[in-house]
Motif scaffolding. Sequence first.
Motif, PDB file in Angstrom:
ATOM      1  N   ASP A  23       5.682   9.701   9.878  1.00 19.89           N
ATOM      2  CA  ASP A  23       5.076   9.542  11.207  1.00 19.89           C
ATOM      3  C   ASP A  23       3.556   9.670  11.161  1.00 19.89           C
ATOM      4  OD1 ASP A  23       7.580   9.197  12.162  1.00 19.89           O
ATOM      5  OD2 ASP A  23       7.794  11.224  12.994  1.00 19.89           O
ATOM      6  N   LEU A  25       1.884   8.545   8.463  1.00 18.53           N
ATOM      7  CA  LEU A  25       1.591   7.663   7.314  1.00 18.53           C
ATOM      8  C   LEU A  25       1.367   8.488   6.043  1.00 18.53           C
ATOM      9  CD1 LEU A  25      -0.772   5.035   9.032  1.00 18.53           C
ATOM     10  CD2 LEU A  25       1.708   4.931   8.742  1.00 18.53           C
ATOM     11  N   ARG A  59       6.245   3.157   6.540  1.00 16.76           N
ATOM     12  CA  ARG A  59       5.428   1.951   6.395  1.00 16.76           C
ATOM     13  C   ARG A  59       4.090   2.188   5.693  1.00 16.76           C
ATOM     14  NH1 ARG A  59       1.254   1.082  10.130  1.00 16.76           N
ATOM     15  NH2 ARG A  59       1.206   2.554  11.874  1.00 16.76           N
ATOM     16  N   ALA A  63      -2.251   8.098   4.147  1.00 17.27           N
ATOM     17  CA  ALA A  63      -3.456   7.886   4.977  1.00 17.27           C
ATOM     18  C   ALA A  63      -4.555   8.898   4.674  1.00 17.27           C
ATOM     19  CB  ALA A  63      -3.084   7.934   6.452  1.00 17.27           C
ATOM     20  N   GLY A  64      -4.499   9.520   3.473  1.00 21.94           N
ATOM     21  CA  GLY A  64      -5.552  10.480   3.116  1.00 21.94           C
ATOM     22  C   GLY A  64      -5.334  11.814   3.796  1.00 21.94           C
ATOM     23  N   GLN A  65      -6.380  12.596   3.858  1.00 21.31           N
ATOM     24  CA  GLN A  65      -6.290  13.912   4.481  1.00 21.31           C
ATOM     25  C   GLN A  65      -5.710  13.821   5.895  1.00 21.31           C
ATOM     26  OE1 GLN A  65      -6.851  17.175   3.713  1.00 21.31           O
ATOM     27  NE2 GLN A  65      -6.344  17.681   5.830  1.00 21.31           N
ATOM     28  N   ASP A  66      -4.807  14.720   6.232  1.00 23.65           N
ATOM     29  CA  ASP A  66      -4.299  14.811   7.604  1.00 23.65           C
ATOM     30  C   ASP A  66      -5.429  15.345   8.477  1.00 23.65           C
ATOM     31  OD1 ASP A  66      -3.209  15.620  10.048  1.00 23.65           O
ATOM     32  OD2 ASP A  66      -1.243  15.938   9.152  1.00 23.65           O
ATOM     33  N   LEU A  67      -5.943  14.464   9.333  1.00 23.84           N
ATOM     34  CA  LEU A  67      -7.119  14.831  10.124  1.00 23.84           C
ATOM     35  C   LEU A  67      -6.763  15.770  11.268  1.00 23.84           C
ATOM     36  CD1 LEU A  67      -8.916  11.356  10.092  1.00 23.84           C
ATOM     37  CD2 LEU A  67      -9.441  13.382   8.709  1.00 23.84           C
ATOM     38  N   VAL A  72      -8.522  22.665   8.214  1.00 22.88           N
ATOM     39  CA  VAL A  72      -9.368  21.780   7.397  1.00 22.88           C
ATOM     40  C   VAL A  72     -10.514  21.198   8.218  1.00 22.88           C
ATOM     41  CG1 VAL A  72      -9.404  19.646   6.043  1.00 22.88           C
ATOM     42  CG2 VAL A  72      -7.506  21.241   5.824  1.00 22.88           C
ATOM     43  N   ALA A 115      -8.431   9.536   0.784  1.00 23.17           N
ATOM     44  CA  ALA A 115      -7.939  10.181  -0.433  1.00 23.17           C
ATOM     45  C   ALA A 115      -6.599   9.598  -0.870  1.00 23.17           C
ATOM     46  CB  ALA A 115      -7.818  11.681  -0.219  1.00 23.17           C
ATOM     47  N   ILE A 135      -8.000   1.229   1.669  1.00 22.64           N
ATOM     48  CA  ILE A 135      -9.205   1.422   2.504  1.00 22.64           C
ATOM     49  C   ILE A 135      -9.946   2.673   2.053  1.00 22.64           C
ATOM     50  CG2 ILE A 135     -10.123   1.482   4.861  1.00 22.64           C
ATOM     51  CD1 ILE A 135      -7.343   0.745   5.893  1.00 22.64           C
ATOM     52  N   PHE A 138     -13.450   6.738   4.249  1.00 21.64           N
ATOM     53  CA  PHE A 138     -14.286   7.930   4.460  1.00 21.64           C
ATOM     54  C   PHE A 138     -15.481   7.660   5.389  1.00 21.64           C
ATOM     55  CE2 PHE A 138     -12.237   7.891   0.360  1.00 21.64           C
ATOM     56  CZ  PHE A 138     -11.672   9.143   0.245  1.00 21.64           C
ATOM     57  N   LEU A 143     -17.764  10.669   6.144  1.00 24.09           N
ATOM     58  CA  LEU A 143     -17.622  11.439   4.908  1.00 24.09           C
ATOM     59  C   LEU A 143     -17.887  10.573   3.680  1.00 24.09           C
ATOM     60  CD1 LEU A 143     -14.509  13.753   5.534  1.00 24.09           C
ATOM     61  CD2 LEU A 143     -16.932  14.350   5.633  1.00 24.09           C
ATOM     62  N   ASP A 146     -13.995  10.791  -1.928  1.00 24.09           N
ATOM     63  CA  ASP A 146     -13.726  11.916  -2.838  1.00 24.09           C
ATOM     64  C   ASP A 146     -12.472  11.627  -3.657  1.00 24.09           C
ATOM     65  OD1 ASP A 146     -11.571  12.480  -1.118  1.00 24.09           O
ATOM     66  OD2 ASP A 146     -12.721  13.945   0.040  1.00 24.09           O
TER      67      ASP A 146
HETATM   68  C1  LHQ Z   1      -2.827  10.175  10.787  1.00 24.32           C
HETATM   69  C2  LHQ Z   1      -3.739   9.859   9.773  1.00 24.32           C
HETATM   70  C3  LHQ Z   1      -4.450  10.910   9.169  1.00 24.32           C
HETATM   71  C4  LHQ Z   1      -3.358  12.398  10.597  1.00 24.32           C
HETATM   72  C5  LHQ Z   1      -2.861   8.039  10.465  1.00 24.32           C
HETATM   73  N1  LHQ Z   1      -4.232  12.158   9.604  1.00 24.32           N
HETATM   74  N2  LHQ Z   1      -2.650  11.432  11.196  1.00 24.32           N
HETATM   75  C6  LHQ Z   1     -10.453  15.536   1.950  1.00 24.32           C
HETATM   76  C7  LHQ Z   1     -10.615  16.924   2.187  1.00 24.32           C
HETATM   77  C8  LHQ Z   1     -10.882  17.468   3.433  1.00 24.32           C
HETATM   78  C9  LHQ Z   1     -11.247  16.871   4.502  1.00 24.32           C
HETATM   79  C10 LHQ Z   1     -11.520  15.542   4.715  1.00 24.32           C
HETATM   80  O1  LHQ Z   1     -11.135  14.518   3.923  1.00 24.32           O
HETATM   81  C11 LHQ Z   1     -10.677  14.473   2.703  1.00 24.32           C
HETATM   82  C12 LHQ Z   1     -10.385  13.174   2.170  1.00 24.32           C
HETATM   83  C13 LHQ Z   1      -9.900  12.113   3.093  1.00 24.32           C
HETATM   84  O2  LHQ Z   1      -8.870  11.570   2.869  1.00 24.32           O
HETATM   85  S1  LHQ Z   1     -10.887  11.654   4.402  1.00 24.32           S
HETATM   86  C14 LHQ Z   1     -10.090  10.211   5.001  1.00 24.32           C
HETATM   87  C15 LHQ Z   1      -8.924  10.551   5.910  1.00 24.32           C
HETATM   88  N3  LHQ Z   1      -8.208   9.367   6.324  1.00 24.32           N
HETATM   89  C16 LHQ Z   1      -8.656   8.490   7.205  1.00 24.32           C
HETATM   90  O3  LHQ Z   1      -9.748   8.563   7.699  1.00 24.32           O
HETATM   91  C17 LHQ Z   1      -7.698   7.402   7.618  1.00 24.32           C
HETATM   92  C18 LHQ Z   1      -7.280   7.607   9.046  1.00 24.32           C
HETATM   93  N4  LHQ Z   1      -6.275   6.632   9.453  1.00 24.32           N
HETATM   94  C19 LHQ Z   1      -6.564   5.387   9.734  1.00 24.32           C
HETATM   95  O4  LHQ Z   1      -7.673   4.917   9.665  1.00 24.32           O
HETATM   96  C20 LHQ Z   1      -5.418   4.509  10.169  1.00 24.32           C
HETATM   97  O5  LHQ Z   1      -4.380   5.332  10.626  1.00 24.32           O
HETATM   98  C21 LHQ Z   1      -4.887   3.593   9.050  1.00 24.32           C
HETATM   99  C22 LHQ Z   1      -5.928   2.502   8.752  1.00 24.32           C
HETATM  100  C23 LHQ Z   1      -4.583   4.377   7.775  1.00 24.32           C
HETATM  101  C24 LHQ Z   1      -3.575   2.914   9.518  1.00 24.32           C
HETATM  102  O6  LHQ Z   1      -3.780   2.291  10.750  1.00 24.32           O
HETATM  103  P1  LHQ Z   1      -2.544   1.785  11.614  1.00 24.32           P
HETATM  104  O7  LHQ Z   1      -1.612   1.037  10.742  1.00 24.32           O
HETATM  105  O8  LHQ Z   1      -3.095   1.110  12.804  1.00 24.32           O
HETATM  106  O9  LHQ Z   1      -1.746   3.121  12.045  1.00 24.32           O
HETATM  107  P2  LHQ Z   1      -2.185   4.210  13.141  1.00 24.32           P
HETATM  108  O10 LHQ Z   1      -3.634   4.455  13.082  1.00 24.32           O
HETATM  109  O11 LHQ Z   1      -1.590   3.846  14.444  1.00 24.32           O
HETATM  110  O12 LHQ Z   1      -1.456   5.527  12.556  1.00 24.32           O
HETATM  111  C25 LHQ Z   1      -0.065   5.755  12.757  1.00 24.32           C
HETATM  112  C26 LHQ Z   1       0.107   7.233  13.039  1.00 24.32           C
HETATM  113  O13 LHQ Z   1      -0.320   7.968  11.881  1.00 24.32           O
HETATM  114  C27 LHQ Z   1      -0.751   7.695  14.196  1.00 24.32           C
HETATM  115  O14 LHQ Z   1      -0.067   8.711  14.882  1.00 24.32           O
HETATM  116  P3  LHQ Z   1       0.580   8.429  16.344  1.00 24.32           P
HETATM  117  O15 LHQ Z   1       1.149   9.750  16.733  1.00 24.32           O
HETATM  118  O16 LHQ Z   1      -0.514   7.931  17.218  1.00 24.32           O
HETATM  119  O17 LHQ Z   1       1.636   7.385  16.096  1.00 24.32           O
HETATM  120  C28 LHQ Z   1      -1.969   8.284  13.493  1.00 24.32           C
HETATM  121  O18 LHQ Z   1      -2.616   9.261  14.259  1.00 24.32           O
HETATM  122  C29 LHQ Z   1      -1.324   8.901  12.276  1.00 24.32           C
HETATM  123  N5  LHQ Z   1      -2.317   9.010  11.193  1.00 24.32           N
HETATM  124  N6  LHQ Z   1      -3.733   8.520   9.599  1.00 24.32           N
HETATM  125  N7  LHQ Z   1      -5.309  10.695   8.158  1.00 24.32           N
END
Ligand code: LHQ
Length: 264
Positions: A23, A25, A59, A63-67, A72, A115, A135, A138, A143, A146
């Motif tokens: 849920d 990703l 699917r 999606a990397g770190q849980d924001l 965190v 990530a 993708i 960051f 950010l 990393d």
């Molecule tokens: C999510 C996330 C997510 C929570 C989708 N967290 N719920 C390391 C250490 C410490 C801090 C910071 O960072 C790091 C490293 C990192 O990884 S920073 C990068 C973190 N990741 C992102 O910025 C990616 C965020 N997500 C997105 O941009 C999109 O969700 C993508 C492009 C991955 C997918 O887009 P869609 O296919 O349109 O799906 P969606 O956005 O509708 O997401 C589906 C669900 O998943 C949704 O929840 P909901 O309750 O509304 O159905 C999102 O909130 C959830 N989700 N990524 N990272």
Amino acid sequence: MSYETIRFVSAEAVGTITLDRPDQLNALTRIMLGEIGEVLEKTGRGSSLRALILTGSGRGFCAGQDLAEPGVMDAGNRSEAITWSLTRFYHPVIRRLKQLDVPVIAAVNGVAAGAGANLALACDFVLAARGAKFIQAFRHIGLVPDSGGTHVLPRLIGEARARRLMLLGEPLAAETAEAWGMIYRCVDDQDLMAEAEALARQLADGPTRALALTKKALAASPTNDLLAQLEVEAKLQREALATNDWLEGLEAFREKRPAKFEGQ
Ligand code: LHQ
């Protein structure tokens, strides 16, 4: 052994880790990173596993770190929390993947962002479903890439393309990732797991020690010049020459039959 955020199964020397928070990703939490780390710790030398698959449920791949993870991204001591999270949870996983004594295949079933993309790139093979995308997300949240991304990506696809992906944060389709040499191969979505399992089988039937030593040689190469790398190869070759699989490989060659490696 059962886990909270991943599933782990093993059969015939192949282990499969499935990230299991569909849920979100399969966004990474500290618990999930700890659980992945635990499996990696138990895999490798001394274990019966000879290849590993890392994939995602639902699917997305990851999606990397849980924001939304408490702690965190909290406003308070945010920068310290992020640094702690990286060094305590992310780095051990990336390090273990790179140093693992068995080959790891990322079977990227859907989007791999932040990530999550770099987690896949830390694996030895990235096999992606045609519908998957990568993708370097960051920059969209302000950010820096990393999890080893800035190390591995320019080496895989060159500086210009790495800059493009990291500075613009554009999604890269699996087919383009294959054409750029960023990943091993892109396959039809419905064939992903069968292809990953076939590759894992091929690797698991291989000379496991020699493959581990080959990983070591490749890991040493970026910081060595040719002469230093020749020394590394000679040292690792001595270790390979001490394995039963080398004796079996040689005997099989002489007897004109396929080698039957035991991973010893
Ligand atoms: C999510 C996330 C997510 C929570 C989708 N967290 N719920 C390391 C250490 C410490 C801090 C910071 O960072 C790091 C490293 C990192 O990884 S920073 C990068 C973190 N990741 C992102 O910025 C990616 C965020 N997500 C997105 O941009 C999109 O969700 C993508 C492009 C991955 C997918 O887009 P869609 O296919 O349109 O799906 P969606 O956005 O509708 O997401 C589906 C669900 O998943 C949704 O929840 P909901 O309750 O509304 O159905 C999102 O909130 C959830 N989700 N990524 N990272």
